[in-house]
Write a protein that holds these residues in place. Structure first.
Motif: not given
Length: 402
Positions: A63-64, A66, A133
């Motif tokens: 998530e870091n 993106v 992902k």
């Protein structure tokens, strides 16, 4: 005792009278190659036993990443380094990464690995050039196999992959079925062992090496290898020695109808039960089979090609049953004959041949039973049915692969 029986009947009698080996033994996995597993093997651990990295790079939180690109990299603090074999208690927080190598344990909190080529290889901080992902480039604990999974079934022949599976779960030993104990006795006053100078009328003993090597190719290690002459009492004593240590005794020579064909005198001295003598095939007609309690005796002709032919046709079915090993059994196919064979075959005849891609050819050189040189490149026996006057080029023939 049956005489002059067909090949199929001879094989049937042999199969009915040899004993499948039930004894088991425990061996180290390095010694278990080509052995038959006597147990189901169930995984005792998850493999891999922990979540791990599949490549060299950085473990981080997907998530870091993106929006990361080379024009707009994401920068993470590098809080440590983990090599394969390291025990790690590192825990990632948002904005952090761990330098990690292939096979290394994943740190807590990480859910992906970016390959190092998609970074600037930073030490204190690292620039991330690609978005990932969750669980991309991530190997899960137990993704190869889970604890409790049956990996090997009893009766499987162990190959290099089986050995690797056993090693991968830390198992150093495995239970296997004991191998058939096979003795080989080669007879003939004319035979000299290699290494001696030949006297007149003598030849070197090739059959001992011929059949012993063939046994080893089939994963059977002979337990008794002997050569002797044609003295009935000496051969009888050698047979007693062989029967004391073997489940199956194979002999060559001394089974036809000449004055020196001594097994007709030797076997009664041993009180064996003679099941058959002479099979309707060429070469190797005089083959004989007997039993003594739970032991089997297969007497083959002394001519090398006759010995090989009857070994392939009669001994291999016996060994396949005894060893619980289907791979020992002969394999049949058909091929188109490239050149004719003109000899009349009053009984089923087997001829040496070379099989490749559905075609079969005869080797250069002679086909006499005593000839070895023309057999060197052969990989099959060509079966010619009884009653055929000849086999013409272009005919389809049955082939038994060696």
């Amino acid at each position: 005792m049956f005489q002059r029986i067909e090949l199929a009947e001879a094989v049937k009698i042999i199969i009915e009278n040899v004993k499948q080996i039930d004894e088991k033994e425990t061996v180290g996995i390095m010694d278990s190659l080509k052995r038959i597993s006597a147990q189901d093997v169930v995984a005792t651990i998850d493999n891999p036993p922990f979540d791990r990295s599949p490549l060299d790079g950085y473990a981080l939180i997907a998530e870091n990443t993106v929006g990361a690109s080379r024009e707009n990299p994401v920068v993470c603090e590098v809080i440590g380094k983990i090599f394969a074999g390291d025990a790690s208690d590192l825990t990632l927080k948002p904005g952090q990464a761990v330098r990690i190598m292939t096979g290394a344990m994943m740190p807590k909190g990480a859910n992906c690995v970016i390959r190092q080529e998609d970074t600037d290889y930073g030490d204190a901080v690292v620039k991330i050039y690609t978005a990932l992902k969750p669980y991309q480039n991530y190997c899960y604990r137990g993704e190869d196999y889970k604890k409790g999974t049956k990996l090997i079934s009893a009766g499987e022949k162990l190959n290099f992959v089986h050995l690797a599976l056993l090693a991968s779960m830390g198992t150093p030993i495995v239970n296997v079925f004991s191998q058939p104990k096979v003795a080989l006795l080669v007879t003939g006053e004319e035979l000299y062992p290699p290494g001696l100078s030949l006297d007149q009328g003598k030849i070197y003993n090739s059959n001992l090496f011929f059949i012993a090597a063939r046994l080893k190719e089939l994963s059977i290690n002979p337990v008794y290898l002997q050569q002797c002459g044609d003295d009935v009492d000496i051969v009888t004593e050698k047979m007693k020695q062989a029967l004391a240590v073997a489940d199956l005794v194979i002999t060559t020579g001394g089974v036809s109808v000449g004055e020196k064909d001594i097994f007709h005198d030797v076997l009664p001295k041993l009180a064996v039960d003679r099941k058959f003598w002479k099979v309707n095939l060429k070469p190797g007609t005089p083959a004989m089979f007997s039993t003594l309690e739970n032991k089997a005796i297969l007497n083959l002709s002394g001519n090398p090609f006759a010995a090989l032919t009857t070994f392939e046709l009669l001994a291999r079915p016996a060994l396949g049953k005894m060893a619980r090993d289907q791979s020992i059994l002969t394999k049949e196919t058909t091929g188109v004959l490239e050149s004719g064979f003109s000899r009349k075959s009053e009984v089923k005849r087997f001829v040496r041949g070379i099989y490749e891609d559905g075609r079969v050819k005869l080797p250069a050189g002679g086909h006499a039973s005593g000839m070895l040189a023309s057999l060197k490149d052969c990989n099959c026996l060509i079966e010619i049915e009884a009653g055929k006057n000849s086999v013409k080029a272009g005919e389809t023939v049955k082939v038994i692969l060696l």
